[in-house]
Design a protein around this motif. Structure first.
Motif, PDB file in Angstrom:
ATOM      1  N   LEU A 294       0.989  -1.152   0.097  1.00 57.31           N
ATOM      2  CA  LEU A 294      -0.079  -0.016  -0.003  1.00 57.31           C
ATOM      3  C   LEU A 294       0.822   1.388  -0.036  1.00 57.31           C
ATOM      4  O   LEU A 294       0.432   2.248  -0.615  1.00 57.31           O
ATOM      5  N   ALA A 295       1.850   1.335   0.684  1.00 55.92           N
ATOM      6  CA  ALA A 295       2.810   2.171   0.924  1.00 55.92           C
ATOM      7  C   ALA A 295       3.578   2.571  -0.775  1.00 55.92           C
ATOM      8  O   ALA A 295       3.666   3.813  -1.296  1.00 55.92           O
ATOM      9  N   ASP A 296       3.819   1.383  -1.499  1.00 53.73           N
ATOM     10  CA  ASP A 296       4.260   1.887  -2.906  1.00 53.73           C
ATOM     11  C   ASP A 296       2.944   2.370  -3.876  1.00 53.73           C
ATOM     12  O   ASP A 296       3.126   3.475  -4.645  1.00 53.73           O
ATOM     13  N   ARG A 297       1.850   1.921  -3.624  1.00 52.45           N
ATOM     14  CA  ARG A 297       0.750   2.487  -4.260  1.00 52.45           C
ATOM     15  C   ARG A 297       0.585   3.897  -3.861  1.00 52.45           C
ATOM     16  O   ARG A 297       0.281   4.955  -4.614  1.00 52.45           O
ATOM     17  N   GLY A 298       0.653   4.185  -2.663  1.00 47.14           N
ATOM     18  CA  GLY A 298       0.396   5.458  -2.005  1.00 47.14           C
ATOM     19  C   GLY A 298       1.598   6.572  -2.425  1.00 47.14           C
ATOM     20  O   GLY A 298       1.385   7.874  -3.093  1.00 47.14           O
ATOM     21  N   TYR A 299       2.913   5.742  -2.829  1.00 45.92           N
ATOM     22  CA  TYR A 299       3.670   6.979  -3.261  1.00 45.92           C
ATOM     23  C   TYR A 299       3.555   7.090  -4.963  1.00 45.92           C
ATOM     24  O   TYR A 299       3.800   8.210  -5.361  1.00 45.92           O
ATOM     25  N   GLN A 300       3.066   5.939  -5.311  1.00 42.98           N
ATOM     26  CA  GLN A 300       2.980   6.495  -7.096  1.00 42.98           C
ATOM     27  C   GLN A 300       1.823   7.470  -7.292  1.00 42.98           C
ATOM     28  O   GLN A 300       1.786   8.276  -8.102  1.00 42.98           O
ATOM     29  N   TYR A 301       0.641   7.371  -6.233  1.00 43.07           N
ATOM     30  CA  TYR A 301      -0.358   8.439  -6.366  1.00 43.07           C
ATOM     31  C   TYR A 301       0.234   9.735  -6.003  1.00 43.07           C
ATOM     32  O   TYR A 301      -0.042  10.785  -6.516  1.00 43.07           O
TER      33      TYR A 301
ATOM     34  N   TYR B  25       2.487  -1.189  10.589  1.00 40.80           N
ATOM     35  CA  TYR B  25       3.118   0.143   9.702  1.00 40.80           C
ATOM     36  C   TYR B  25       4.367  -0.449   8.747  1.00 40.80           C
ATOM     37  O   TYR B  25       5.274  -0.899   9.353  1.00 40.80           O
ATOM     38  N   ALA B  26       4.260  -0.026   7.664  1.00 36.75           N
ATOM     39  CA  ALA B  26       5.413  -0.219   6.693  1.00 36.75           C
ATOM     40  C   ALA B  26       5.759   1.198   5.996  1.00 36.75           C
ATOM     41  O   ALA B  26       4.798   1.963   5.787  1.00 36.75           O
ATOM     42  N   GLN B  27       6.902   1.527   5.797  1.00 36.78           N
ATOM     43  CA  GLN B  27       7.234   2.831   5.384  1.00 36.78           C
ATOM     44  C   GLN B  27       8.161   2.833   3.978  1.00 36.78           C
ATOM     45  O   GLN B  27       8.720   1.981   3.707  1.00 36.78           O
ATOM     46  N   ILE B  28       7.912   3.902   2.986  1.00 36.25           N
ATOM     47  CA  ILE B  28       8.655   4.218   2.067  1.00 36.25           C
ATOM     48  C   ILE B  28       9.105   5.769   2.233  1.00 36.25           C
ATOM     49  O   ILE B  28       8.411   6.469   2.535  1.00 36.25           O
ATOM     50  N   CYS B  29      10.409   5.916   1.683  1.00 36.57           N
ATOM     51  CA  CYS B  29      10.942   7.332   1.706  1.00 36.57           C
ATOM     52  C   CYS B  29      11.379   7.596   0.207  1.00 36.57           C
ATOM     53  O   CYS B  29      12.285   6.898  -0.319  1.00 36.57           O
ATOM     54  N   ARG B  30      10.889   8.741  -0.253  1.00 34.80           N
ATOM     55  CA  ARG B  30      11.406   9.032  -1.676  1.00 34.80           C
ATOM     56  C   ARG B  30      11.428  10.595  -1.929  1.00 34.80           C
ATOM     57  O   ARG B  30      10.577  11.260  -1.144  1.00 34.80           O
ATOM     58  N   SER B  31      12.091  10.987  -2.881  1.00 34.44           N
ATOM     59  CA  SER B  31      12.221  12.304  -2.994  1.00 34.44           C
ATOM     60  C   SER B  31      11.879  12.607  -4.733  1.00 34.44           C
ATOM     61  O   SER B  31      12.102  11.803  -5.568  1.00 34.44           O
ATOM     62  N   ILE B  32      11.212  13.825  -5.059  1.00 33.91           N
ATOM     63  CA  ILE B  32      10.809  14.112  -6.184  1.00 33.91           C
ATOM     64  C   ILE B  32      11.149  15.417  -6.765  1.00 33.91           C
ATOM     65  O   ILE B  32      11.121  16.267  -5.975  1.00 33.91           O
ATOM     66  N   VAL B  33      11.538  15.840  -7.831  1.00 35.13           N
ATOM     67  CA  VAL B  33      11.902  17.187  -8.467  1.00 35.13           C
ATOM     68  C   VAL B  33      11.004  17.640  -9.262  1.00 35.13           C
ATOM     69  O   VAL B  33      10.521  16.672 -10.166  1.00 35.13           O
ATOM     70  N   LEU B  34      10.358  18.765  -9.111  1.00 33.38           N
ATOM     71  CA  LEU B  34       9.609  19.202 -10.131  1.00 33.38           C
ATOM     72  C   LEU B  34      10.191  19.959 -10.974  1.00 33.38           C
ATOM     73  O   LEU B  34      11.078  21.189 -11.025  1.00 33.38           O
ATOM     74  N   GLY B  35      10.146  19.583 -12.504  1.00 33.78           N
ATOM     75  CA  GLY B  35      10.999  20.111 -13.327  1.00 33.78           C
ATOM     76  C   GLY B  35      12.445  19.529 -13.366  1.00 33.78           C
ATOM     77  O   GLY B  35      12.619  18.343 -12.684  1.00 33.78           O
ATOM     78  N   PRO B  36      13.187  19.805 -14.326  1.00 29.05           N
ATOM     79  CA  PRO B  36      14.532  19.258 -14.499  1.00 29.05           C
ATOM     80  C   PRO B  36      15.343  19.446 -13.386  1.00 29.05           C
ATOM     81  O   PRO B  36      15.587  20.449 -12.773  1.00 29.05           O
TER      82      PRO B  36
END
Length: 352
Positions: free
Chosen positions: A136-143, A213-224
């Protein structure tokens, strides 16, 4: 005793507690839960009660009495008793440190550390719940990645993701966020800051399934992404991979932390591995989103098979500010199994 929604008394944990009482010569143990920390209670009676307090009282003879503070919780737990005053006396209490003084009678000892140690090694049922939470964490991060956009406010993005997770089976979700550049020194609850082109948007999602609880940590950049953002993420990826490659039964928490910190030191960023810039290099997962032991260089706890841990080198670097990267991992007999399947990359969102 079977409960509603398929939940059951954790018989494995009951047997462990019986053995613990015999070993410590305790005649009873109380597992206390309150609104934020339900985990001690739910380690034996896995019901998401709604009242402010609950407790499970287990005697050495095997008798189990469940106490709740709101009448509607008695419908969830057949045979539960409504607590009108102080909790019943017990020789030992798990969660004693969370209780107000008026709740306790006598001179109980703390069973908190003992029960936390029992909880660290997960049963097959618990592992299955954690795998469901990781999925569910994976699906949540994709969302999250699909939804984030320039002009959104942080709280709008978090609200969207919270709604998605709750509508897809999350009982709860612990979530932090931050956005911006080198001025960002940590994550926090969402603010009204509007997202801008060039921002790093960082988050940890921690959905809860059946209490776990399971966790995922990721970072995303808006634009290049900038050169600094790319260089920073490359260091984070290498640091997290160093811990993931190392973690197996017999490895100490300090070893996993040192493996990550040594990568930062290799690139000249050793000053950013201390407590001024980072809280932990990971932690355990289970009925609480931040279980002990924490992954730190001064924690010499030996990791065991069937523990579920998160290795994340979340910290500040002057290259691009605070960044996060990490996955939930099940420690197996020979190594570890990554429970998250989300791509291990710096996410980039195109901006028109």
């Amino acid at each position: 005793m079977t409960l509603v929604n398929g939940s059951v008394i954790n018989e494995h944990r009951r047997r462990q507690l019986m053995d613990l009482m015999a070993e410590r010569q305790w005649d009873s143990i109380l597992l206390y839960g309150q609104g934020w920390r339900k985990d001690y209670f739910r380690s034996l009676v896995n019901v998401n009660y709604s009242g402010p307090y609950a407790a499970a009282h287990l005697s050495r003879s095997g008798e189990l009495i469940v106490w709740v503070t709101d009448p509607w919780d008695r419908d969830l737990i057949p045979g539960a008793r409504e607590l009108a005053g102080v909790f019943p006396a017990a020789a030992a209490i798990a969660g004693l440190e969370l209780m107000e003084t008026w709740m306790v009678t006598g001179s109980p000892v703390s069973a908190t550390a003992d029960v936390e140690e029992l909880r660290r090694v997960k049963t097959p049922d618990e592992i299955e719940y954690l795998k469901q939470a990781a999925a569910l964490a994976d699906r949540g991060y994709q969302y999250f990645a699909d939804t984030v956009a320039v002009g959104m406010r942080e709280y709008e993005l978090v609200a969207e993701v919270e709604g998605f997770l709750k509508s897809n089976g999350a009982e709860d979700n612990f979530m932090l966020i931050a956005s911006g550049g080198t001025e960002v020194v940590g994550m926090k609850p969402p603010t009204d800051r509007k997202l801008r082109c060039g921002d790093s948007v960082i988050t940890e999602l921690t959905p809860c399934v059946n209490g776990y609880y399971a966790q995922i940590c990721r970072s995303i950049v808006l634009g290049p992404p900038s050169t600094g953002q790319l260089k920073s993420f490359a260091i984070f990826h290498e640091a997290q991979q160093a811990a993931q490659d190392l973690i197996k039964p017999g490895i100490r928490a300090s070893d996993a932390a040192r493996a990550q910190n040594d990568v930062f030191r290799k690139y000249g960023y050793g000053d950013y591995t201390g407590s001024k810039y980072t809280r932990v290099r990971g932690h355990c997962l289970g009925l609480f989103p931040d279980e002990t032991p924490h992954i730190l260089e001064d924690i010499d706890y030996v990791l065991k098979e069937n523990m579920v841990v998160l290795a994340h080198p979340n910290t500040f670097l002057p290259l691009a500010g605070y960044m996060v990267f990490g996955d939930s991992m099940l420690i197996t007999a020979s190594g570890n199994e990554r429970l998250n399947t989300t791509e291990r990359k710096l996410f980039v969102k195109e901006v028109e």
